[in-house]
Design an enzyme around this catalytic site. Sequence first.
Site, mmCIF file in Angstrom:
data_model
loop_
_atom_site.group_PDB
_atom_site.id
_atom_site.type_symbol
_atom_site.label_atom_id
_atom_site.label_comp_id
_atom_site.label_asym_id
_atom_site.label_seq_id
_atom_site.Cartn_x
_atom_site.Cartn_y
_atom_site.Cartn_z
ATOM 1 N N ASP A 166 40.979 18.597 5.417
ATOM 2 C CA ASP A 166 41.839 18.843 4.259
ATOM 3 C C ASP A 166 41.077 19.401 3.053
ATOM 4 O O ASP A 166 41.243 20.563 2.697
ATOM 5 C CB ASP A 166 42.685 17.604 3.906
ATOM 6 N N ASP A 193 34.531 3.155 5.679
ATOM 7 C CA ASP A 193 34.174 3.181 7.099
ATOM 8 C C ASP A 193 33.386 4.462 7.394
ATOM 9 O O ASP A 193 33.297 5.340 6.541
ATOM 10 C CB ASP A 193 35.437 3.124 7.984
ATOM 11 N N ASP A 209 32.897 7.706 9.869
ATOM 12 C CA ASP A 209 33.476 8.532 10.920
ATOM 13 C C ASP A 209 32.408 9.462 11.489
ATOM 14 O O ASP A 209 31.702 10.136 10.742
ATOM 15 C CB ASP A 209 34.639 9.373 10.366
HETATM 16 P P1 ATP Z 1 38.966 7.195 3.122
HETATM 17 O O1 ATP Z 1 38.608 6.722 4.500
HETATM 18 O O2 ATP Z 1 37.965 6.865 2.076
HETATM 19 O O3 ATP Z 1 40.343 6.845 2.737
HETATM 20 P P2 ATP Z 1 38.670 9.767 4.340
HETATM 21 O O4 ATP Z 1 38.471 11.117 3.731
HETATM 22 O O5 ATP Z 1 37.589 9.262 5.226
HETATM 23 O O6 ATP Z 1 38.952 8.781 3.148
HETATM 24 P P3 ATP Z 1 40.344 9.463 6.611
HETATM 25 O O7 ATP Z 1 41.821 9.319 6.663
HETATM 26 O O8 ATP Z 1 39.476 8.358 7.081
HETATM 27 O O9 ATP Z 1 40.020 9.800 5.097
HETATM 28 O O10 ATP Z 1 39.994 10.800 7.376
HETATM 29 C C1 ATP Z 1 38.675 11.189 7.725
HETATM 30 C C2 ATP Z 1 38.533 12.685 7.606
HETATM 31 O O11 ATP Z 1 39.437 13.345 8.485
HETATM 32 C C3 ATP Z 1 38.860 13.261 6.236
HETATM 33 O O12 ATP Z 1 37.775 13.175 5.354
HETATM 34 C C4 ATP Z 1 39.248 14.693 6.570
HETATM 35 O O13 ATP Z 1 38.101 15.477 6.792
HETATM 36 C C5 ATP Z 1 39.973 14.525 7.881
HETATM 37 N N1 ATP Z 1 41.423 14.297 7.654
HETATM 38 C C6 ATP Z 1 42.070 13.122 7.577
HETATM 39 N N2 ATP Z 1 43.384 13.285 7.360
HETATM 40 C C7 ATP Z 1 43.587 14.618 7.307
HETATM 41 C C8 ATP Z 1 44.727 15.418 7.126
HETATM 42 N N3 ATP Z 1 45.944 14.891 6.936
HETATM 43 N N4 ATP Z 1 44.556 16.752 7.138
HETATM 44 C C9 ATP Z 1 43.343 17.298 7.346
HETATM 45 N N5 ATP Z 1 42.233 16.594 7.511
HETATM 46 C C10 ATP Z 1 42.326 15.262 7.501
HETATM 47 MG MG MG Z 2 37.570 7.442 6.406
#
Ligand code: ATP
Ligand code: MG
Length: 446
Positions: free
Chosen positions: A148, A69, A71
Amino acid sequence: MVKKLFKSSSEESSAASPKVYQRSEHGISRAQVSDNALKVLYRLKKSGYQAYLVGGCVRDLLLGREPKDFDVVTNARPEQIKEVFRNCRLIGRRFRLAHIHFGREIIEVATFRGASTEENDVQRVLENGRLLRDNLYGTIDEDVWRRDFSVNALYYNIENFSLVDYVGGMEDHKNSTLRLIGDPEARYREDPVRMLRAVRFATKLGFTIHPDCEAPIKRLAELLPAIPPARLYDETLKLFLSGHAIQTFEQLRHYQLFGMLFPDTEKSLTVQHDGFPLTFLAKALENTDKRLQEGKPVTPYFLFAALLWEPVRVAAEAKVAEGATDVAAIQEAAQEVIVRQVKRIAFPRRIGMPMREVWILQSRFNKRSGIRPFRLLANPRFRAAYDFLVLRAETGEADPSLAEWWTRFQEVEEVEQKRMTRGLVRKPRTRRRKKRAAGQADSSSS
Ligand code: ATP
Ligand code: MG
């Protein structure tokens, strides 16, 4: 205990002079970005706001992968975002987010989060180092420190298509390294789910967890049970339904995280006989990965049924030894295991019910005479239960000839099915059978 873990915003700003990679210096092109995400970015920009892609999508695009997705992050406040988009819904209590709806695709738009200062410290509450409330808006150079991993903190700027990097994320990306921003232990304490995320991303991307970020995990794993069980449910699905379940499982066990999610299962894994139950679970996870690879659907209840089967089986066996019937034993064992498990991972009823059914039906496969096999075949959960039986047979826990019998029973004509049940359909019990029997009598008499 309320305490402050963040640097003040002035400290951060001074530390933060980003490296900017121009369009020619990175591989992300707009052709890889979803049209709807582009629409959102351009629209925000046109309305006078900053707009960036951030997080997993940027990380995945750099690897040439299709992101799950997109963001978006902006300096527009949620209410301002709502003014720009008609198809916008504001969600979230802990932190307000905007969801822009385009049919089935949702583009999530977040406002930059702020950093904590002396004055607004009340806004961001830490309890034993864990973040409980967090609702400050800020600027990009505050937002970045809250993310993170460095590779998750790269911003793709729609203004000039550059990549903005405050934390050495590009370097880490090139070296396939997962590195937490800031002090690893403090970041894990703040949100222990980050340990699960480390394992998930490392496995999914083939990255290495930086030694400094790897070192504290085993020690801090015990913080996971403090996470709300509903959040751990979401996280567990991401861990096991992303196509790398088997590797994820091995890594979670390696870091002693698995036992924090599934304590009963972990315990049962330590008492292995001939490689079972490890083989059973490994096979189940392999199957999950294979199905996903083939584009077939996977159901969370089947996954949970497999993950929790061994503790259920062992408890049921003990009950049978004490004189319970097979069905009663499984029912009681299932109940006990579920009650304990939902304290860690709260799966919803729509998962719990069918999972229980799959287990209970296992005890009915042994009943192969008379009308029972026909009834079982007509059960809406038959297919899942049968797949489960095959898995058990393949890994030596169930009798392979039993699974073969059921495979054949499904394939043959009714006449043969009746022969297989040894023609023990003596007294027609159901109404339909009575009717059919009556009909046959009629036609034969005419
Ligand atoms: P994916 O969607 O592929 O699982 P993602 O990195 O996009 O991976 P998301 O949960 O969609 O993960 O979160 C989007 C972004 O928000 C992350 O890339 C990170 O920058 C931030 N983020 C999400 N969860 C956390 C957390 N627990 N602590 C700190 N930052 C976070
Ligand atoms: Mg994501």
